[in-house]
Design a protein around this motif. Structure first.
Motif, PDB file in Angstrom:
ATOM      1  N   TRP A  50       0.851   8.059  -6.954  1.00 42.49           N
ATOM      2  CA  TRP A  50       0.044   6.801  -7.161  1.00 42.49           C
ATOM      3  C   TRP A  50       1.181   5.712  -7.439  1.00 42.49           C
ATOM      4  O   TRP A  50       2.139   5.801  -7.914  1.00 42.49           O
ATOM      5  CB  TRP A  50      -0.651   7.053  -8.507  1.00 42.49           C
ATOM      6  CG  TRP A  50      -1.892   7.877  -8.319  1.00 42.49           C
ATOM      7  CD1 TRP A  50      -1.860   9.318  -8.744  1.00 42.49           C
ATOM      8  CD2 TRP A  50      -3.199   7.347  -7.937  1.00 42.49           C
ATOM      9  NE1 TRP A  50      -3.027   9.829  -8.330  1.00 42.49           N
ATOM     10  CE2 TRP A  50      -3.955   8.734  -7.854  1.00 42.49           C
ATOM     11  CE3 TRP A  50      -3.608   6.370  -7.768  1.00 42.49           C
ATOM     12  CZ2 TRP A  50      -5.206   8.673  -7.618  1.00 42.49           C
ATOM     13  CZ3 TRP A  50      -4.895   6.301  -7.371  1.00 42.49           C
ATOM     14  CH2 TRP A  50      -5.745   7.459  -7.383  1.00 42.49           C
ATOM     15  N   GLN A  51       0.935   4.652  -6.762  1.00 44.68           N
ATOM     16  CA  GLN A  51       1.645   3.351  -7.062  1.00 44.68           C
ATOM     17  C   GLN A  51       0.543   2.338  -7.488  1.00 44.68           C
ATOM     18  O   GLN A  51      -0.369   1.849  -6.404  1.00 44.68           O
ATOM     19  CB  GLN A  51       2.457   2.846  -6.101  1.00 44.68           C
ATOM     20  CG  GLN A  51       3.315   1.610  -6.275  1.00 44.68           C
ATOM     21  CD  GLN A  51       4.137   1.058  -5.425  1.00 44.68           C
ATOM     22  OE1 GLN A  51       3.962   1.362  -4.274  1.00 44.68           O
ATOM     23  NE2 GLN A  51       5.235   0.310  -5.694  1.00 44.68           N
ATOM     24  N   GLU A  52       0.350   1.994  -8.799  1.00 43.15           N
ATOM     25  CA  GLU A  52      -0.802   1.147  -9.153  1.00 43.15           C
ATOM     26  C   GLU A  52      -2.111   1.878  -8.865  1.00 43.15           C
ATOM     27  O   GLU A  52      -2.164   3.349  -9.296  1.00 43.15           O
ATOM     28  CB  GLU A  52      -0.722  -0.399  -8.717  1.00 43.15           C
ATOM     29  CG  GLU A  52       0.539  -1.110  -9.194  1.00 43.15           C
ATOM     30  CD  GLU A  52       0.423  -2.363  -8.756  1.00 43.15           C
ATOM     31  OE1 GLU A  52      -0.462  -2.947  -7.728  1.00 43.15           O
ATOM     32  OE2 GLU A  52       1.326  -3.125  -9.281  1.00 43.15           O
ATOM     33  N   ASP A  53      -2.948   1.281  -8.266  1.00 42.94           N
ATOM     34  CA  ASP A  53      -4.327   2.039  -7.579  1.00 42.94           C
ATOM     35  C   ASP A  53      -4.098   2.620  -6.390  1.00 42.94           C
ATOM     36  O   ASP A  53      -5.078   3.149  -5.786  1.00 42.94           O
ATOM     37  CB  ASP A  53      -5.397   0.834  -7.658  1.00 42.94           C
ATOM     38  CG  ASP A  53      -5.662   0.323  -9.065  1.00 42.94           C
ATOM     39  OD1 ASP A  53      -5.322   1.147 -10.023  1.00 42.94           O
ATOM     40  OD2 ASP A  53      -6.102  -0.842  -9.086  1.00 42.94           O
ATOM     41  N   ALA A  54      -3.014   2.608  -5.711  1.00 42.64           N
ATOM     42  CA  ALA A  54      -2.734   3.206  -4.391  1.00 42.64           C
ATOM     43  C   ALA A  54      -2.495   4.578  -4.228  1.00 42.64           C
ATOM     44  O   ALA A  54      -1.562   4.800  -4.957  1.00 42.64           O
ATOM     45  CB  ALA A  54      -1.924   2.334  -3.537  1.00 42.64           C
ATOM     46  N   GLU A  55      -3.253   5.633  -3.842  1.00 35.24           N
ATOM     47  CA  GLU A  55      -2.965   6.951  -3.733  1.00 35.24           C
ATOM     48  C   GLU A  55      -2.720   7.542  -2.254  1.00 35.24           C
ATOM     49  O   GLU A  55      -2.993   7.194  -1.433  1.00 35.24           O
ATOM     50  CB  GLU A  55      -4.298   7.703  -4.311  1.00 35.24           C
ATOM     51  CG  GLU A  55      -3.842   9.400  -4.223  1.00 35.24           C
ATOM     52  CD  GLU A  55      -5.406  10.108  -4.522  1.00 35.24           C
ATOM     53  OE1 GLU A  55      -5.393  11.138  -4.947  1.00 35.24           O
ATOM     54  OE2 GLU A  55      -6.352   9.474  -4.127  1.00 35.24           O
ATOM     55  N   SER A  92      -0.540  14.126  -5.635  1.00 37.68           N
ATOM     56  CA  SER A  92      -0.788  12.707  -5.496  1.00 37.68           C
ATOM     57  C   SER A  92       0.123  11.934  -5.654  1.00 37.68           C
ATOM     58  O   SER A  92       0.669  12.076  -6.890  1.00 37.68           O
ATOM     59  CB  SER A  92      -2.408  12.391  -6.031  1.00 37.68           C
ATOM     60  OG  SER A  92      -3.121  13.095  -5.199  1.00 37.68           O
ATOM     61  N   TYR A 123       5.701   4.685 -10.128  1.00 39.10           N
ATOM     62  CA  TYR A 123       5.325   5.533  -9.462  1.00 39.10           C
ATOM     63  C   TYR A 123       5.022   6.611 -10.497  1.00 39.10           C
ATOM     64  O   TYR A 123       5.431   6.888 -11.745  1.00 39.10           O
ATOM     65  CB  TYR A 123       5.872   6.436  -8.521  1.00 39.10           C
ATOM     66  CG  TYR A 123       6.332   5.222  -7.273  1.00 39.10           C
ATOM     67  CD1 TYR A 123       5.521   5.217  -6.038  1.00 39.10           C
ATOM     68  CD2 TYR A 123       7.679   4.647  -7.413  1.00 39.10           C
ATOM     69  CE1 TYR A 123       5.922   4.264  -5.131  1.00 39.10           C
ATOM     70  CE2 TYR A 123       8.019   3.460  -6.375  1.00 39.10           C
ATOM     71  CZ  TYR A 123       7.263   3.471  -5.257  1.00 39.10           C
ATOM     72  OH  TYR A 123       7.638   2.553  -4.342  1.00 39.10           O
ATOM     73  N   ARG A 124       3.732   7.399 -10.157  1.00 38.86           N
ATOM     74  CA  ARG A 124       3.221   8.539 -10.774  1.00 38.86           C
ATOM     75  C   ARG A 124       2.676   9.758  -9.830  1.00 38.86           C
ATOM     76  O   ARG A 124       2.150   9.407  -8.785  1.00 38.86           O
ATOM     77  CB  ARG A 124       2.014   8.020 -11.680  1.00 38.86           C
ATOM     78  CG  ARG A 124       1.425   9.054 -12.531  1.00 38.86           C
ATOM     79  CD  ARG A 124       0.294   8.714 -13.575  1.00 38.86           C
ATOM     80  NE  ARG A 124      -0.799   7.788 -12.648  1.00 38.86           N
ATOM     81  CZ  ARG A 124      -2.048   8.700 -12.327  1.00 38.86           C
ATOM     82  NH1 ARG A 124      -2.201   9.742 -12.450  1.00 38.86           N
ATOM     83  NH2 ARG A 124      -2.964   7.694 -11.675  1.00 38.86           N
ATOM     84  N   GLU A 155       6.001  10.289 -14.120  1.00 39.71           N
ATOM     85  CA  GLU A 155       6.301   8.880 -14.005  1.00 39.71           C
ATOM     86  C   GLU A 155       7.629   8.493 -13.768  1.00 39.71           C
ATOM     87  O   GLU A 155       8.611   9.050 -14.548  1.00 39.71           O
ATOM     88  CB  GLU A 155       5.882   8.093 -14.915  1.00 39.71           C
ATOM     89  CG  GLU A 155       4.215   8.480 -15.324  1.00 39.71           C
ATOM     90  CD  GLU A 155       3.449   7.937 -16.705  1.00 39.71           C
ATOM     91  OE1 GLU A 155       3.651   6.599 -16.665  1.00 39.71           O
ATOM     92  OE2 GLU A 155       3.359   8.456 -17.448  1.00 39.71           O
TER      93      GLU A 155
END
Length: 300
Positions: A98-103, A96, A141-142, A66
């Motif tokens: 991830w930014q919030e729910d966007a992959e 992958s 981001y994750r 993260e």
């Protein structure tokens, strides 16, 4: 302008905060930037050619990475897969972002690095990278591991914008100047059933951007085939379908209306290549094309 990314390692036994100093060039000015990671499976050093030690943060099967970035900024993310002992050839791995729910799914393929290794001589793969365009404000981001030769991928960050593509010369073709959104670009006119020849030097990535030319007698959606050859070998070819552009025009070609843009992409290996681009299968007399290249980078 100062950009910050915050970097915190949250292992079971250690909660150390790790801050890495990066350099960011913005509008020809070099400024300092801090990277602050919010969660990671750990950190290690990877020794690369010239024996420069670079910090890589770890993404594992059971621990995501993260991080936060203050935008606007471009961040280049370098990745290296941990490599199985005694394994040769090439291997794929996937991440992958991830930014919030966007992959955003990222797929890479690499071989074992011949010059770089991690701590204790651990073999690693050649680096592969991707870019993140960070919008204004603070963004979190994750990065998650989907698959890898082993269960670990090393990641490091650098504030860097993507390199620009360069236009290639297309001798013997008339010039067309495209105007769109206040921007001007030079294309060349390729006649149907009359190939154009040109030469490129690899290794590089290539894209051929094409816009079919509409005349008054041509209406509705139109089909055409665009192909690139090296000798008798077709390197890339595709049947395409377009409509008139509602926002673009040719500055120097009255009576012609460009279509929406279509693009062919391919890679060229090392060396000089004599190429040929052909336009077929269309009622249009010609199209505007622009060939662009992006030089390859050395993978360590």
């Amino acid at each position: 302008m100062k950009s910050e990314v915050r970097d915190q390692n949250g292992g079971i036994r250690s909660r150390r905060r790790v801050v890495a100093l990066l350099l960011l060039s913005v509008f020809a000015l070099t400024v300092a930037a801090e990277v602050e990671v919010v969660g990671t499976a750990g950190r290690t050093e990877i020794s690369v050619v010239r024996r420069v030690e670079l910090d890589y943060h770890l993404v594992t099967d059971d621990r995501d990475l993260e991080f936060e970035v203050e935008g606007p900024a471009w961040v280049r993310v370098y990745t290296r897969a941990w490599w199985p002992d005694g394994v040769s050839g090439r291997r794929g791995y996937g991440l992958s972002l991830w930014q919030e729910d966007a992959e955003r799914v990222l797929e890479f393929e690499a071989g074992k690095s011949s010059s770089s290794y991690a701590r204790n001589g651990r073999p690693v793969g050649q680096w592969r990278s991707f870019y993140v365009q960070v919008p204004p404000g603070r963004n979190r981001y994750r990065l998650a591991l989907n698959r890898a030769p082993l269960d670990t991928v090393g990641v490091r960050f650098k504030f860097q914008a993507p390199r620009p593509w360069e236009g290639a010369a297309l001798p013997g073709l008339d010039e067309l100047v495209l105007v769109q959104g206040g921007q001007r670009e030079t294309f060349r006119r390729l006649a149907a059933d009359n190939p154009a020849t040109f030469r490129l030097t690899g290794p590089c990535r290539v894209k051929v951007r094409a816009r079919l030319n509409y005349r008054p007698e041509l209406v509705g959606a139109q089909s055409f085939r665009l192909a690139v050859f090296a000798g008798d070998d077709e390197l890339v070819g595709q049947n395409l379908r377009v409509t008139k552009s509602q926002v673009a025009s040719w500055e120097n070609a009255g009576g012609l209306v460009p279509s929406v843009e279509k693009t062919l992409r391919f890679r060229l290996p090392d060396g000089s290549h004599a190429l040929r681009v052909e336009l077929h299968g269309t009622l249009a007399r010609d199209c505007g094309i622009r060939v662009e290249t992006l030089a390859g980078e050395k993978y360590e």
